[in-house]
Design a protein around this motif. Structure first.
Motif, PDB file in Angstrom:
ATOM      1  N   LYS A  22       4.687  94.490 -60.542  1.00 30.03           N
ATOM      2  CA  LYS A  22       4.294  93.108 -60.254  1.00 30.03           C
ATOM      3  C   LYS A  22       3.203  93.045 -59.179  1.00 30.03           C
ATOM      4  N   ALA A  23       3.258  93.922 -58.181  1.00 30.99           N
ATOM      5  CA  ALA A  23       2.264  93.884 -57.104  1.00 30.99           C
ATOM      6  C   ALA A  23       0.859  94.114 -57.648  1.00 30.99           C
ATOM      7  N   GLN A  24       0.708  95.071 -58.558  1.00 31.82           N
ATOM      8  CA  GLN A  24      -0.605  95.326 -59.144  1.00 31.82           C
ATOM      9  C   GLN A  24      -1.073  94.141 -59.995  1.00 31.82           C
ATOM     10  N   GLN A  25      -0.147  93.549 -60.723  1.00 33.72           N
ATOM     11  CA  GLN A  25      -0.487  92.392 -61.551  1.00 33.72           C
ATOM     12  C   GLN A  25      -0.939  91.228 -60.673  1.00 33.72           C
ATOM     13  N   ASP A  26      -0.185  90.947 -59.612  1.00 26.57           N
ATOM     14  CA  ASP A  26      -0.550  89.860 -58.717  1.00 26.57           C
ATOM     15  C   ASP A  26      -1.903  90.113 -58.069  1.00 26.57           C
ATOM     16  N   GLY A  27      -2.181  91.377 -57.716  1.00 25.00           N
ATOM     17  CA  GLY A  27      -3.454  91.695 -57.087  1.00 25.00           C
ATOM     18  C   GLY A  27      -4.633  91.360 -57.979  1.00 25.00           C
ATOM     19  N   PHE A  28      -4.548  91.710 -59.244  1.00 26.56           N
ATOM     20  CA  PHE A  28      -5.657  91.407 -60.150  1.00 26.56           C
ATOM     21  C   PHE A  28      -5.824  89.905 -60.321  1.00 26.56           C
ATOM     22  N   PHE A  29      -4.737  89.207 -60.608  1.00 25.29           N
ATOM     23  CA  PHE A  29      -4.839  87.781 -60.892  1.00 25.29           C
ATOM     24  C   PHE A  29      -5.219  86.978 -59.642  1.00 25.29           C
ATOM     25  N   ASP A  30      -4.761  87.395 -58.474  1.00 21.47           N
ATOM     26  CA  ASP A  30      -5.145  86.689 -57.246  1.00 21.47           C
ATOM     27  C   ASP A  30      -6.639  86.823 -56.992  1.00 21.47           C
ATOM     28  N   GLY A  31      -7.198  88.016 -57.245  1.00 22.58           N
ATOM     29  CA  GLY A  31      -8.636  88.211 -57.073  1.00 22.58           C
ATOM     30  C   GLY A  31      -9.443  87.357 -58.040  1.00 22.58           C
ATOM     31  N   LEU A  32      -8.985  87.286 -59.284  1.00 23.17           N
ATOM     32  CA  LEU A  32      -9.673  86.451 -60.267  1.00 23.17           C
ATOM     33  C   LEU A  32      -9.601  84.975 -59.874  1.00 23.17           C
ATOM     34  N   LEU A  33      -8.441  84.551 -59.414  1.00 22.52           N
ATOM     35  CA  LEU A  33      -8.253  83.144 -59.039  1.00 22.52           C
ATOM     36  C   LEU A  33      -9.153  82.775 -57.859  1.00 22.52           C
ATOM     37  N   GLU A  34      -9.274  83.682 -56.921  1.00 24.16           N
ATOM     38  CA  GLU A  34     -10.122  83.413 -55.757  1.00 24.16           C
ATOM     39  C   GLU A  34     -11.580  83.272 -56.169  1.00 24.16           C
ATOM     40  N   ARG A  35     -12.017  84.115 -57.096  1.00 24.10           N
ATOM     41  CA  ARG A  35     -13.426  84.054 -57.535  1.00 24.10           C
ATOM     42  C   ARG A  35     -13.694  82.774 -58.327  1.00 24.10           C
ATOM     43  N   VAL A  36     -12.781  82.418 -59.216  1.00 20.68           N
ATOM     44  CA  VAL A  36     -12.978  81.204 -60.012  1.00 20.68           C
ATOM     45  C   VAL A  36     -12.937  79.967 -59.116  1.00 20.68           C
ATOM     46  N   GLY A  37     -12.052  79.976 -58.114  1.00 18.16           N
ATOM     47  CA  GLY A  37     -11.924  78.816 -57.232  1.00 18.16           C
ATOM     48  C   GLY A  37     -13.171  78.519 -56.450  1.00 18.16           C
ATOM     49  N   THR A  38     -14.022  79.538 -56.196  1.00 14.79           N
ATOM     50  CA  THR A  38     -15.261  79.330 -55.443  1.00 14.79           C
ATOM     51  C   THR A  38     -16.458  79.075 -56.350  1.00 14.79           C
ATOM     52  N   HIS A  39     -16.230  79.036 -57.656  1.00 12.50           N
ATOM     53  CA  HIS A  39     -17.343  78.829 -58.592  1.00 12.50           C
ATOM     54  C   HIS A  39     -17.824  77.378 -58.499  1.00 12.50           C
ATOM     55  N   PRO A  40     -19.133  77.157 -58.477  1.00 16.41           N
ATOM     56  CA  PRO A  40     -19.646  75.776 -58.414  1.00 16.41           C
ATOM     57  C   PRO A  40     -19.155  74.962 -59.621  1.00 16.41           C
ATOM     58  N   GLY A  41     -18.703  73.779 -59.368  1.00 19.48           N
ATOM     59  CA  GLY A  41     -18.239  72.905 -60.449  1.00 19.48           C
ATOM     60  C   GLY A  41     -16.748  72.958 -60.682  1.00 19.48           C
TER      61      GLY A  41
END
Length: 808
Positions: free
Chosen positions: A480-499
């Motif tokens: 689960k830790a590895q899974q959370d790490g990938f998805f948290d990184g993706l979520l952080e990048r999408v959250g900062t996307h313009p729009g």
């Protein structure tokens, strides 16, 4: 008889307009019945193409029988398979197979995505088939290392290999692995039933230690000869007790036998609903045919008046009534046969189009496709014959009973139609209008129900909300830790996307895994469980989606993996199971294999995929932080503008981070509601076609009948006008003649409708089967069409010249 046939064809040739109209009406009525029957036959009635298909069953394992948490599961472990094969008092034999899957086949310079399935070596022969070409699988082929062999379907062989007989022994690539073609199975071999499988591989005994699912197989069993289904069910009920004594399990379980033909699976609500929907369509199209028959009977009845002198002369020359009746019936049957031939041509075209317009997700034609085969031709011929008798018998009897003196005289021409003739004609009109009312009301109820489905609010802010499905390779992300790490990184990048306004992780409404919602303390009460849609979400899920919290709290840091399991339920679950009191602190579970879950909050009800069900479902939200493993998740994000750049950014980030991650279905949340609306939309479309066809048939028939009636009553109208009747009285005479039978038909149709629409009850959403608004609308439409049909004949009647009418 031959003379009667020649006379019938001469008569039709002398009246091309009437003949064309009659054949056209019959072609529409019989053709629609033929096309719908071919669909219903393919989807429901045709027996499976196996040897003794009625003796083929599946064995369901029923856990916790007689409780709210009763679970019926198909398939069994490979160890259990050997135990069941030993039950020779029940089964003649049992064969196994694996689930169907999509695979990429590269052969003959072509690449196709096809559905493949692994089967035990003896299954093809067990079902009563021999390969069309080559050989089947042997026991040696089921050994690891010897299993790189495939069997092709005849369709696949013809499509990809051009029916080349030298395909046996050829090497092809399936999912980048080399396989050898050893045989081609005949066109009739369709297995598993309901799945469009075109390629089969040998099922081995290998169990992958890293894949617990590889221990399980699906099975098909054949009952012992002479054993009825009821007797076999009793024996199967006793077998688990003996099996549990040999191999004790942690819970008691039962066994149930069901036919492998899922089309007849009444224990599955979706299959039961599909069967009822198709039968309702078949009933509706039969009503359309009856309307056409009543219309034709009325036209033939009016036409018989012009032949009364001919019939009287034949009678005067020695023809008995039976002879006259035979001649008239043969004329009508010839007309029905020509209509039947035209109907088959029309139905052939319709049947070729149906598979293209029916959504594949309905899976109506997983086993058979609709076609005009011998069964359908027999049905069409029987319908044509019955139709000829139905619309031709009453006019033939009426015409053959004409009084000799009155038919040869002129009094009847001046006095107009006889009372008996008018009553019979009015009866046919009333039947026609009553049946049209039933079809139109069914269409109206389905239309109002569909509009209600569309207008039902989703329960959250669906505008500008999008989703992307993501799947991590389990071997690369085992914990689960590895899974959370990938998805948290993706979520952080999408959250900062313009729009992007906000983003989170969780199942997108309306989709989600299903469970059985059982409150604590009620687990032993049968029938208390509701279907629950489960959503595994992050704490910010409710803020991003806009699902309102009614009471309680959202998930927080205190809801970790080591803490007591918690959930947020919807207000429907709270109302249903804890009415009049707070649901907070109450406990439930969605499976007997999970611990009791404490309710910490109540959210608003959301429109899910099963929102059209009568009972509806309830919803439960579970924290992702308390899930042991979650390699499959959905990214939800809300935008202010075009989401295309966000989708591109997600795909780019996935490629940069790990190219092995699969990007699945993506799009707007609103589009996900198309799936539950597919079936209602299809049945509404077909029912609407029948409704408009019925209305047009009734309207045109009423117009033709009134026009013909006015032409026959020219002398009567002329006499009335000569005696002082004005235009208003003449118009009133024609309109009253039309609307009288229409009103009687509406009254009788409403009475029949009150009884028939109860079959539509379970198909309607927030609409009562006796909806007064729908009834009133249909009645107004029928009265309007009747008035329109009567307008031109009534207008023409007022233009009759009394002098010319009397002179004629």
């Amino acid at each position: 008889m031959l003379g009667d046939l020649r006379h019938a064809f001469r008569l039709m040739a002398r009246n091309p307009g009437f003949t064309t109209l009659a054949i056209f009406m019959l072609a529409l009525g019989i053709g629609a019945n033929t096309a719908i029957f071919s669909v219903v036959d393919a989807a429901l009635f045709k027996p499976l193409p196996y040897r003794d298909p009625e003796r083929l069953v599946d064995i369901l394992r029923v856990s916790r029988p007689g409780t709210a948490e009763q679970i019926s599961s198909s398939g069994m472990t490979r160890e259990s398979l050997a135990d069941w094969r030993a039950q020779r008092q029940i089964f003649e034999g049992i064969e196994s197979y694996g689930p169907g899957r999509l695979a990429v086949l590269n052969a003959a310079d072509r690449t196709e995505s096809i559905r493949a399935c692994r089967v035990s070596p003896g299954l093809v022969d067990f079902l009563g088939f021999k390969p069309k070409l080559g050989r089947g699988f042997t026991s040696e082929d089921a050994i690891i290392g010897n299993d790189r062999l495939i069997l092709l379907s005849e369709n696949l062989w013809r499509r990809m290999f051009g029916a080349d007989p030298s395909v046996i022994g050829r090497t092809v690539t399936l999912d980048d692995i080399l396989y050898t073609v050893v045989g081609v199975l005949p066109l009739e071999f369709r297995f598993p039933p309901g799945q469009a499988v075109e390629l089969w591989l040998p099922l081995t005994d290998y169990v992958n230690p890293q894949d617990p699912g590889s221990r399980f197989v699906e099975i098909v069993a054949r009952l012992r000869s002479g054993l009825t289904m009821e007797q076999a069910a009793k024996e199967a009920h006793l077998a688990p007790e003996w099996l549990q004594q040999q191999k004790p399990s942690f819970e008691k379980w039962d066994a149930r036998l069901v036919s492998i033909d899922m089309r007849q699976a009444f224990h599955i609500p979706e299959m039961r609903e599909r069967r009822s929907e198709l039968l309702i369509l078949l009933g509706a199209v039969c009503l359309v045919l009856l309307i056409a028959c009543a219309n034709l009977a009325n036209l033939l009845l009016s036409r018989a008046l012009s032949r009364q002198r001919e019939v009287a002369i034949r009678a005067a020359l020695g023809a008995g009534r039976v002879r006259l009746l035979r001649q008239l019936l043969i004329e009508h049957l010839v007309l029905a046969c020509l209509g039947g031939i035209a109907a088959i041509v029309l139905a052939s075209w319709v049947v070729s189009v149906i598979p293209k317009v029916v959504p594949a997700r309905l899976n109506l034609f997983g086993t058979y496709s609709p076609e005009i085969d011998a069964r359908v031709l027999v049905f069409s011929g029987a319908v044509a014959l019955a139709t000829g008798i139905l619309f031709g018998f009453a006019p033939a009897v009426r015409a053959s009973s004409a009084s000799l003196m009155s038919s040869l005289g002129a009094a009847n021409r001046a006095a107009g139609l006889r009372v008996g003739h008018r009553r019979l004609r009015s009866a046919f009109q009333a039947v026609q209008v009553g049946l049209t009312l039933v079809v139109l009301a069914g269409m109206g109820l389905l239309l109002r129900s569909y509009v209600e489905m569309i207008q039902t609010k989703p329960g959250f802010k669906i505008e500008n909300l999008f989703h992307v499905g993501l799947s991590l390779p389990p071997k690369a992300y085992p914990n689960k830790a590895q899974q959370d790490g990938f998805f948290d990184g993706l979520l952080e990048r999408v959250g900062t996307h313009p729009g992007v306004v906000a983003a989170t992780m969780g199942q997108p409404p309306p989709t989600g895994p299903m469970g059985a919602f059982v409150p604590e303390g009620a687990e032993k009460i049968p029938g208390i469980a509701s279907t629950a849609t489960l959503y595994y979400v992050r704490p910010d899920y409710f803020a991003v989606t806009g699902i309102p919290m009614k009471t309680g709290r959202v998930f927080g840091p205190q809801d970790g993996p080591a803490d007591s399991p918690v959930a947020i339920i919807d207000e429907e679950a709270a109302r249903r199971y804890w009415p009049g009191r707070s649901a907070l602190g109450q406990r439930f579970r969605y499976s007997p294999y999970v611990p009791w879950i404490t309710v910490i909050g109540v959210a608003g009800h959301v429109k899910t995929e099963s929102f059209t069900n009568i009972d509806g479902d309830v919803q439960a939200y579970l924290p992702l932080s308390q899930v042991e493993s979650a390699p499959y998740r959905s990214l939800l994000f809300r935008t202010e503008g075009n989401p295309s750049s966000v989708f591109a950014s997600v795909r780019a980030h996935v490629r940069e981070s790990d190219a092995r991650v699969t990007v699945g279905r993506a799009g707007a949340i609103w589009d996900l509601y198309d799936r539950p609306l597919a079936a209602p939309r299809l049945y509404l479309l077909v029912m609407s076609m029948f409704g408009f066809l019925a209305l047009a048939t009734s309207g045109v028939g009423l117009y033709a009948l009134l026009s013909y009636s006015v032409s026959q009553r020219t002398q009567e109208i002329g006499i009335r006008m000569a005696l002082g009747a004005d235009h208003r009285r003449v118009r009133s005479l024609v309109v009253r003649d039309a609307l009288g039978s229409v009103v009687i038909g509406i009254i009788s149709g409403t009475i029949g409708l009150y009884w028939l629409t109860r079959f539509l009850d379970w198909q309607l959403y927030h609409i009562a089967p006796h909806d007064p608004v729908t009834y009133a609308g249909v009645v107004l439409i029928l009265l309007g069409v009747a008035a329109l049909a009567a307008f031109l004949p009534a207008r023409r009647a007022t233009r009759v010249d009394p002098v010319e009418a009397l002179r004629a």
